[in-house]
Design an enzyme around this catalytic site. Structure first.
Site, PDB file in Angstrom:
ATOM      1  N   GLY A  80       1.085  -1.062  -0.033  1.00 54.91           N
ATOM      2  CA  GLY A  80       0.138   0.068  -0.036  1.00 54.91           C
ATOM      3  C   GLY A  80       0.798   1.080   0.022  1.00 54.91           C
TER       4      GLY A  80
ATOM      5  N   ARG B  71       0.452  -4.951  -5.577  1.00 54.62           N
ATOM      6  CA  ARG B  71       0.833  -6.068  -4.796  1.00 54.62           C
ATOM      7  C   ARG B  71       0.946  -7.120  -5.925  1.00 54.62           C
ATOM      8  NH1 ARG B  71      -2.723  -3.652  -1.192  1.00 54.62           N
ATOM      9  NH2 ARG B  71      -1.422  -3.192   0.797  1.00 54.62           N
TER      10      ARG B  71
ATOM     11  N   ASP C 223       6.303  -5.296   5.956  1.00 54.03           N
ATOM     12  CA  ASP C 223       6.709  -6.560   6.134  1.00 54.03           C
ATOM     13  C   ASP C 223       6.950  -7.393   4.801  1.00 54.03           C
ATOM     14  OD1 ASP C 223       7.883  -6.236   8.684  1.00 54.03           O
ATOM     15  OD2 ASP C 223       6.187  -7.036   9.794  1.00 54.03           O
TER      16      ASP C 223
ATOM     17  N   THR D  71       4.513   2.421   5.617  1.00 52.11           N
ATOM     18  CA  THR D  71       3.123   1.982   5.674  1.00 52.11           C
ATOM     19  C   THR D  71       2.379   2.721   6.752  1.00 52.11           C
ATOM     20  OG1 THR D  71       1.660   0.157   6.499  1.00 52.11           O
ATOM     21  CG2 THR D  71       3.780   0.205   7.321  1.00 52.11           C
TER      22      THR D  71
ATOM     23  N   ASP E 230       0.228   1.762   8.632  1.00 53.52           N
ATOM     24  CA  ASP E 230      -0.179   0.890   9.637  1.00 53.52           C
ATOM     25  C   ASP E 230       0.460   1.039  11.041  1.00 53.52           C
ATOM     26  OD1 ASP E 230      -2.222   0.314   7.754  1.00 53.52           O
ATOM     27  OD2 ASP E 230      -1.339  -1.557   7.140  1.00 53.52           O
TER      28      ASP E 230
ATOM     29  N   ASP F 127       2.602  -0.992  11.678  1.00 51.23           N
ATOM     30  CA  ASP F 127       2.678  -2.159  12.141  1.00 51.23           C
ATOM     31  C   ASP F 127       3.991  -3.092  11.579  1.00 51.23           C
ATOM     32  OD1 ASP F 127       2.128  -2.288   9.420  1.00 51.23           O
ATOM     33  OD2 ASP F 127       0.555  -4.030   9.304  1.00 51.23           O
TER      34      ASP F 127
ATOM     35  N   ARG G  52      -5.027  -2.546   8.748  1.00 51.06           N
ATOM     36  CA  ARG G  52      -4.947  -4.105   8.356  1.00 51.06           C
ATOM     37  C   ARG G  52      -5.204  -4.714   9.843  1.00 51.06           C
ATOM     38  NH1 ARG G  52      -1.312  -6.512   3.605  1.00 51.06           N
ATOM     39  NH2 ARG G  52       0.532  -5.457   4.602  1.00 51.06           N
TER      40      ARG G  52
HETATM   41  P1  ADP Z   1       3.428  -4.902   2.855  1.00 50.40           P
HETATM   42  O1  ADP Z   1       4.745  -4.787   2.169  1.00 50.40           O
HETATM   43  O2  ADP Z   1       2.848  -3.474   3.196  1.00 50.40           O
HETATM   44  O3  ADP Z   1       3.398  -5.687   3.964  1.00 50.40           O
HETATM   45  P2  ADP Z   1       2.073  -6.817   1.356  1.00 50.40           P
HETATM   46  O4  ADP Z   1       1.976  -7.722   2.527  1.00 50.40           O
HETATM   47  O5  ADP Z   1       0.918  -6.705   0.363  1.00 50.40           O
HETATM   48  O6  ADP Z   1       2.417  -5.313   1.939  1.00 50.40           O
HETATM   49  O7  ADP Z   1       3.328  -7.142   0.458  1.00 50.40           O
HETATM   50  C1  ADP Z   1       3.848  -6.233  -0.781  1.00 50.40           C
HETATM   51  C2  ADP Z   1       4.226  -7.427  -1.732  1.00 50.40           C
HETATM   52  O8  ADP Z   1       5.502  -7.948  -1.210  1.00 50.40           O
HETATM   53  C3  ADP Z   1       3.557  -8.372  -2.043  1.00 50.40           C
HETATM   54  O9  ADP Z   1       2.476  -7.995  -3.179  1.00 50.40           O
HETATM   55  C4  ADP Z   1       4.530  -9.428  -2.896  1.00 50.40           C
HETATM   56  O10 ADP Z   1       4.805  -8.888  -4.019  1.00 50.40           O
HETATM   57  C5  ADP Z   1       5.787  -9.301  -1.809  1.00 50.40           C
HETATM   58  N1  ADP Z   1       5.588 -10.057  -0.756  1.00 50.40           N
HETATM   59  C6  ADP Z   1       4.770 -10.131   0.291  1.00 50.40           C
HETATM   60  N2  ADP Z   1       5.055 -11.576   1.030  1.00 50.40           N
HETATM   61  C7  ADP Z   1       6.210 -11.894   0.470  1.00 50.40           C
HETATM   62  C8  ADP Z   1       7.094 -13.239   0.537  1.00 50.40           C
HETATM   63  N3  ADP Z   1       6.940 -13.851   1.898  1.00 50.40           N
HETATM   64  N4  ADP Z   1       8.034 -13.465  -0.096  1.00 50.40           N
HETATM   65  C9  ADP Z   1       8.294 -12.641  -1.472  1.00 50.40           C
HETATM   66  N5  ADP Z   1       7.607 -11.534  -1.458  1.00 50.40           N
HETATM   67  C10 ADP Z   1       6.354 -11.244  -0.644  1.00 50.40           C
HETATM   68  O1  F6P Z   2      -1.287  -1.493   4.316  1.00 51.51           O
HETATM   69  C1  F6P Z   2      -1.888  -0.362   4.130  1.00 51.51           C
HETATM   70  C2  F6P Z   2      -3.226  -0.478   4.020  1.00 51.51           C
HETATM   71  O2  F6P Z   2      -4.227   0.816   3.759  1.00 51.51           O
HETATM   72  C3  F6P Z   2      -4.067  -1.315   5.237  1.00 51.51           C
HETATM   73  O3  F6P Z   2      -4.553  -0.297   6.214  1.00 51.51           O
HETATM   74  C4  F6P Z   2      -5.198  -1.784   4.418  1.00 51.51           C
HETATM   75  O4  F6P Z   2      -5.682  -2.879   5.048  1.00 51.51           O
HETATM   76  C5  F6P Z   2      -4.779  -2.140   3.151  1.00 51.51           C
HETATM   77  O5  F6P Z   2      -3.595  -1.217   3.041  1.00 51.51           O
HETATM   78  C6  F6P Z   2      -5.977  -1.802   1.990  1.00 51.51           C
HETATM   79  O6  F6P Z   2      -5.342  -2.113   0.964  1.00 51.51           O
HETATM   80  P1  F6P Z   2      -5.725  -1.766  -0.672  1.00 51.51           P
HETATM   81  O7  F6P Z   2      -5.486  -0.554  -1.065  1.00 51.51           O
HETATM   82  O8  F6P Z   2      -5.401  -3.094  -1.367  1.00 51.51           O
HETATM   83  O9  F6P Z   2      -7.282  -1.948  -0.571  1.00 51.51           O
END
Ligand code: ADP
Ligand code: F6P
Length: 325
Positions: free
Chosen positions: A15, A76, A107, A129, A131, A133, A175
């Site tokens: 995000g 994503r 993360d 982020t 969040d 978090d 989230r």
């Molecule tokens: P954030 O980075 O905010 O935690 P996401 O969890 O949606 O957001 O992760 C963002 C992107 O990072 C995912 O769409 C994917 O491309 C990559 N990603 C997430 N988890 C993994 C993982 N375990 N291994 C490799 N790439 C990952």
């Molecule tokens: O991680 C940032 C965030 O805005 C969260 O607070 C929320 O759960 C999520 O992304 C929403 O994602 P999307 O933009 O895919 O709806």
């Protein structure tokens, strides 16, 4: 040892968050100042896999420090969980001469960075982020802007809620984490604050609280509900039926992710962006930049991803104490 590498890349992932542009700008300008070339990878790991890669010079990041969103775009990319695509990503980095990569995200994005590091690309994560978090850091880029945006929106809802003597359930993002909800709960003087980490799903306690507050003469009743609990609209229907108090639900949604970054976000992002490049130039790899106990530091990605962060107990206790009047 300085400048082992000649070309670095930068991407934003997950995000978007206000302040990501300030981080990108700091990465680009710090790197240029050290004589490095900088490549911008568009739309997160999707852009990497599609070779959506551009050269970034100083002008590319002009006039961006004050802008929300991310000029690189973000996405994503579910395929990136798959080793086959991680290998493809590492090969594409090598093909474009990218020896070091700065990943701005949460993360999940750091897990992707760790995979690339295991495949020979030096990577550094920057926590971005709304969040808050990410366990290794006390601060994540975007949180301050988002929490202020939410706070101002909730102030406005409170005006109308008081005029109509209503109960308002306001759902904020985060989230599965309750940091945004906790901060809004305190800053907006909410009567109830529902956090995924703490809520026991005892709706009767909320109903009793509303009835008690009406008897005390309160004209509004603000409930901050975290996205991780959700279901604000059905909760509003049940609460109205049980209390007889008109109840409305508002889901603040993506407006919390936009807008011009606050000073705090610009400064944190600028510092973290510069530190990420300094670390790459020192030959560091698989690190995450963090703000911990008032200092900008870095952690090993594996350690960072294994850390846990809870709702600060004293802050939560204070929030509860102040809702009781
Ligand atoms: P954030 O980075 O905010 O935690 P996401 O969890 O949606 O957001 O992760 C963002 C992107 O990072 C995912 O769409 C994917 O491309 C990559 N990603 C997430 N988890 C993994 C993982 N375990 N291994 C490799 N790439 C990952
Ligand atoms: O991680 C940032 C965030 O805005 C969260 O607070 C929320 O759960 C999520 O992304 C929403 O994602 P999307 O933009 O895919 O709806």
């Amino acid at each position: 040892m300085e400048n082992r590498i000649k070309t670095i890349g930068v991407l934003s992932s997950g995000g978007d968050a206000p302040g990501m542009n300030a981080a990108i700008r700091a990465v680009v300008r710090t790197a240029l100042g050290k004589g490095l070339n900088v490549k911008g990878i568009l739309k997160g790991y999707n852009g990497l896999l599609n070779e959506d890669i551009i050269d970034l010079d100083s002008r590319e990041v002009s006039d961006t420090i004050q802008r929300g969103g991310t000029i690189l775009g973000t996405a994503r990319c579910p395929e990136f969980h798959d080793e086959e695509y991680q290998k493809k990503g590492a090969e594409i980095c090598k093909k474009h001469g990218i020896e070091g990569l700065v990943v701005i995200g949460g993360d999940g994005s750091f897990a992707g960075a760790r995979a690339l590091a295991n495949l020979g690309i030096n990577t550094i994560g920057i926590p971005g982020t709304i969040d808050l978090d990410i366990s290794c850091t006390d601060y994540t880029i975007g949180f301050d802007t988002a929490v202020n945006t939410a706070m101002e929106a909730i102030d406005k809802i409170r005006d109308t809620s008081t005029s109509h003597e209503r109960c308002s359930i306001i759902e904020v993002m985060g989230r599965s984490a309750g940091f945004l909800a906790l901060w809004c709960g305190i800053a907006n003087g909410a009567e109830d604050i529902l956090l995924p980490e703490k809520y026991d799903y005892n709706e009767q306690a909320i109903i009793d609280n509303i009835i008690r507050n009406r008897k005390l003469g309160k004209k509004h009743h603000i409930i901050i509900n975290a996205e991780g609990i959700g279901h604000s609209t059905s909760m509003a229907r049940r609460i109205e039926a049980a209390t007889g108090v008109e109840t409305r639900a508002t889901i603040l949604g993506h407006m919390q992710r936009g807008g011009n970054p606050t000073c705090r976000d610009r400064v944190a992002a600028s510092t973290m962006g510069a530190l990420a490049v300094d670390l790459l130039c020192e030959g560091k790899n698989k690190r995450v930049v963090a703000f911990k106990n008032g200092n900008y530091v870095d952690f090993d990605i594996n350690e960072a991803l294994a850390m846990q962060k809870d709702i600060p107990p004293y802050q939560y206790e204070v929030a509860l104490r102040l809702t009781k009047f």
